[in-house]
Design a protein around this motif. Structure first.
Motif, PDB file in Angstrom:
ATOM      1  N   SER A 163      69.810 110.303 -16.563  1.00 12.19           N
ATOM      2  CA  SER A 163      69.619 108.871 -16.750  1.00 12.19           C
ATOM      3  C   SER A 163      69.679 108.557 -18.232  1.00 12.19           C
ATOM      4  N   ARG A 164      69.595 107.281 -18.559  1.00 14.46           N
ATOM      5  CA  ARG A 164      69.535 106.880 -19.964  1.00 14.46           C
ATOM      6  C   ARG A 164      68.138 107.031 -20.541  1.00 14.46           C
ATOM      7  N   THR A 165      67.130 106.964 -19.681  1.00 12.97           N
ATOM      8  CA  THR A 165      65.747 106.873 -20.143  1.00 12.97           C
ATOM      9  C   THR A 165      64.892 108.084 -19.801  1.00 12.97           C
ATOM     10  N   GLY A 166      65.428 109.117 -19.168  1.00 12.11           N
ATOM     11  CA  GLY A 166      64.652 110.306 -18.857  1.00 12.11           C
ATOM     12  C   GLY A 166      63.785 110.174 -17.626  1.00 12.11           C
ATOM     13  N   ARG A 167      64.294 109.512 -16.594  1.00 15.34           N
ATOM     14  CA  ARG A 167      63.522 109.379 -15.360  1.00 15.34           C
ATOM     15  C   ARG A 167      63.410 110.713 -14.629  1.00 15.34           C
ATOM     16  N   ALA A 168      62.285 110.868 -13.936  1.00 15.26           N
ATOM     17  CA  ALA A 168      62.047 112.097 -13.190  1.00 15.26           C
ATOM     18  C   ALA A 168      62.902 112.127 -11.925  1.00 15.26           C
ATOM     19  N   PRO A 169      63.262 113.315 -11.452  1.00 15.44           N
ATOM     20  CA  PRO A 169      63.991 113.409 -10.181  1.00 15.44           C
ATOM     21  C   PRO A 169      63.193 112.786  -9.044  1.00 15.44           C
ATOM     22  N   ASP A 170      63.908 112.145  -8.109  1.00 13.20           N
ATOM     23  CA  ASP A 170      63.248 111.497  -6.981  1.00 13.20           C
ATOM     24  C   ASP A 170      63.689 112.062  -5.633  1.00 13.20           C
ATOM     25  N   GLY A 171      64.441 113.179  -5.663  1.00 14.80           N
ATOM     26  CA  GLY A 171      64.853 113.813  -4.424  1.00 14.80           C
ATOM     27  C   GLY A 171      66.115 113.258  -3.810  1.00 14.80           C
ATOM     28  N   ARG A 172      66.683 112.222  -4.388  1.00 14.44           N
ATOM     29  CA  ARG A 172      67.898 111.616  -3.843  1.00 14.44           C
ATOM     30  C   ARG A 172      69.132 112.291  -4.419  1.00 14.44           C
ATOM     31  N   VAL A 173      70.221 112.235  -3.671  1.00 12.35           N
ATOM     32  CA  VAL A 173      71.497 112.790  -4.112  1.00 12.35           C
ATOM     33  C   VAL A 173      72.416 111.640  -4.473  1.00 12.35           C
ATOM     34  N   ARG A 174      72.810 111.599  -5.743  1.00  7.34           N
ATOM     35  CA  ARG A 174      73.747 110.602  -6.233  1.00  7.34           C
ATOM     36  C   ARG A 174      74.800 111.359  -7.043  1.00  7.34           C
ATOM     37  N   ALA A 175      75.900 111.656  -6.452  1.00  7.57           N
ATOM     38  CA  ALA A 175      76.919 112.460  -7.117  1.00  7.57           C
ATOM     39  C   ALA A 175      77.779 111.587  -8.027  1.00  7.57           C
ATOM     40  N   VAL A 176      78.115 112.137  -9.181  1.00  6.08           N
ATOM     41  CA  VAL A 176      79.109 111.509 -10.046  1.00  6.08           C
ATOM     42  C   VAL A 176      80.486 111.872  -9.497  1.00  6.08           C
ATOM     43  N   PRO A 177      81.376 110.904  -9.272  1.00  5.61           N
ATOM     44  CA  PRO A 177      82.713 111.231  -8.758  1.00  5.61           C
ATOM     45  C   PRO A 177      83.421 112.236  -9.655  1.00  5.61           C
ATOM     46  N   PRO A 178      84.064 113.245  -9.090  1.00  7.86           N
ATOM     47  CA  PRO A 178      84.663 114.315  -9.897  1.00  7.86           C
ATOM     48  C   PRO A 178      85.649 113.827 -10.961  1.00  7.86           C
ATOM     49  N   ARG A 179      86.334 112.724 -10.703  1.00  9.83           N
ATOM     50  CA  ARG A 179      87.331 112.243 -11.663  1.00  9.83           C
ATOM     51  C   ARG A 179      86.800 111.145 -12.573  1.00  9.83           C
ATOM     52  N   ALA A 180      85.534 110.824 -12.438  1.00  7.37           N
ATOM     53  CA  ALA A 180      84.969 109.775 -13.280  1.00  7.37           C
ATOM     54  C   ALA A 180      84.907 110.241 -14.732  1.00  7.37           C
ATOM     55  N   PRO A 181      85.279 109.372 -15.690  1.00 10.15           N
ATOM     56  CA  PRO A 181      85.205 109.775 -17.103  1.00 10.15           C
ATOM     57  C   PRO A 181      83.773 109.955 -17.592  1.00 10.15           C
ATOM     58  N   ALA A 182      82.819 109.280 -16.953  1.00  7.59           N
ATOM     59  CA  ALA A 182      81.404 109.399 -17.319  1.00  7.59           C
ATOM     60  C   ALA A 182      80.569 108.965 -16.126  1.00  7.59           C
ATOM     61  N   GLY A 183      79.343 109.446 -16.085  1.00  4.84           N
ATOM     62  CA  GLY A 183      78.477 109.040 -14.988  1.00  4.84           C
ATOM     63  C   GLY A 183      77.150 109.755 -15.011  1.00  4.84           C
ATOM     64  N   LEU A 184      76.168 109.160 -14.314  1.00  2.43           N
ATOM     65  CA  LEU A 184      74.817 109.690 -14.213  1.00  2.43           C
ATOM     66  C   LEU A 184      74.447 109.791 -12.739  1.00  2.43           C
ATOM     67  N   GLY A 185      73.885 110.910 -12.339  1.00  2.64           N
ATOM     68  CA  GLY A 185      73.535 111.090 -10.943  1.00  2.64           C
ATOM     69  C   GLY A 185      72.296 111.939 -10.786  1.00  2.64           C
ATOM     70  N   SER A 186      72.073 112.418  -9.560  1.00  2.00           N
ATOM     71  CA  SER A 186      70.910 113.262  -9.274  1.00  2.00           C
ATOM     72  C   SER A 186      71.203 114.095  -8.043  1.00  2.00           C
ATOM     73  N   ALA A 187      70.427 115.151  -7.860  1.00  2.00           N
ATOM     74  CA  ALA A 187      70.639 116.039  -6.712  1.00  2.00           C
ATOM     75  C   ALA A 187      69.463 116.998  -6.593  1.00  2.00           C
ATOM     76  N   VAL A 188      69.434 117.712  -5.485  1.00  2.00           N
ATOM     77  CA  VAL A 188      68.471 118.787  -5.227  1.00  2.00           C
ATOM     78  C   VAL A 188      69.255 119.957  -4.671  1.00  2.00           C
ATOM     79  N   GLY A 189      68.959 121.154  -5.161  1.00  2.00           N
ATOM     80  CA  GLY A 189      69.702 122.307  -4.671  1.00  2.00           C
ATOM     81  C   GLY A 189      69.058 123.605  -5.087  1.00  2.00           C
ATOM     82  N   ARG A 190      69.891 124.629  -5.179  1.00  2.00           N
ATOM     83  CA  ARG A 190      69.394 125.963  -5.525  1.00  2.00           C
ATOM     84  C   ARG A 190      69.489 126.253  -7.024  1.00  2.00           C
ATOM     85  N   ALA A 191      70.441 125.610  -7.720  1.00  2.00           N
ATOM     86  CA  ALA A 191      70.631 125.901  -9.136  1.00  2.00           C
ATOM     87  C   ALA A 191      71.103 124.660  -9.873  1.00  2.00           C
ATOM     88  N   VAL A 192      70.732 124.568 -11.146  1.00  2.00           N
ATOM     89  CA  VAL A 192      71.172 123.497 -12.039  1.00  2.00           C
ATOM     90  C   VAL A 192      71.748 124.145 -13.281  1.00  2.00           C
TER      91      VAL A 192
END
Length: 229
Positions: A163-192
């Motif tokens: 995020s721009r402001t350092g928000r904590a993860p909320d458990g939601r998945v918001r993927a940045v499109p693979p071809r996007a020039p820039a983007g902010l998202g979130s996810a939960v998984g096994r590795a970061v």
């Protein structure tokens, strides 16, 4: 030192006078340790430990330091209770009560994910990094460009949010499109994984001692035993 066979055992990190607000804690068999204790301080204690539970009184970084040594000594069978000193991201992540002493003494331990990093550390509460580059959670792109990345353990593994402001993860998945020039998202998984221009991760409130261009957190194959509600 004598074998510690009465449980639980209190490991108080840093200034011990700041942890004895409770008579119940003060009455426990106690080992006084420095802040962020390492192998030299903890291994002799763990070698002699036969107690089923330890109560760690200190900061998130202190708790992480104890977990590192339990991991290294293959003692993840030890139950760990946590009495934070001051504000604690780990307490928020795991839902610990405002007064955790009764829970630490009488609560039930349950397995929770152990989140490691690729330099030998453990994350118990929160990590932050100002990054210009890319961040992935497993195969999900969560940052391209510039942003603040926050990483936290949780019941489903490791969570991340950019995020721009350092928000904590909320458990939601918001993927940045693979071809996007820039983007902010979130996810939960096994590795970061983070990569980009040099940055300094802050790990459980402690800045890493040097800048890096890559960093990774991942879920260990075994859990640790946390006393929690």
């Amino acid at each position: 030192m004598n074998t510690l066979d009465a449980g639980p055992v209190l490991l108080t990190c840093g200034d011990p006078s700041r942890h004895y607000g409770s008579r119940a804690l003060a009455a426990l068999p106690t080992v006084v340790l420095p802040s962020c204790p390492g192998r030299a301080e903890l291994d002799p204690v763990l070698r002699d430990l036969t107690a089923r539970r330890v109560v760690v009184a200190g900061t998130d970084a202190d708790l992480a330091a104890v977990l590192v040594r339990l991991l290294r000594r293959e003692r993840l069978d030890v139950e760990v209770a946590y009495v934070p000193r001051g504000r604690s991201a780990a307490a928020r992540v795991w839902g610990l009560p405002r007064d955790p002493v009764a829970l630490a003494l009488d609560g039930v331990a349950t397995p929770v994910p152990l989140i490691r990093d690729d330099v030998g550390g453990v994350l118990v509460g929160r990590a932050r990094a100002r990054l210009r580059g890319e961040a992935y959670c497993d195969e999900t792109l969560v940052l391209r460009g510039a942003g603040q990345v926050v990483v936290a353990p949780g019941p489903d593994g490791v969570a991340v949010r950019a995020s721009r402001t350092g928000r904590a993860p909320d458990g939601r998945v918001r993927a940045v499109p693979p071809r996007a020039p820039a983007g902010l998202g979130s996810a939960v998984g096994r590795a970061v994984q983070l990569g980009g221009e040099a940055f300094t991760p802050v790990l459980d409130g402690v800045p890493y001692p040097r800048a890096v261009t890559r960093w990774a957190w991942y879920r260990h194959t075994a859990d640790w035993l946390l006393v929690r509600p």
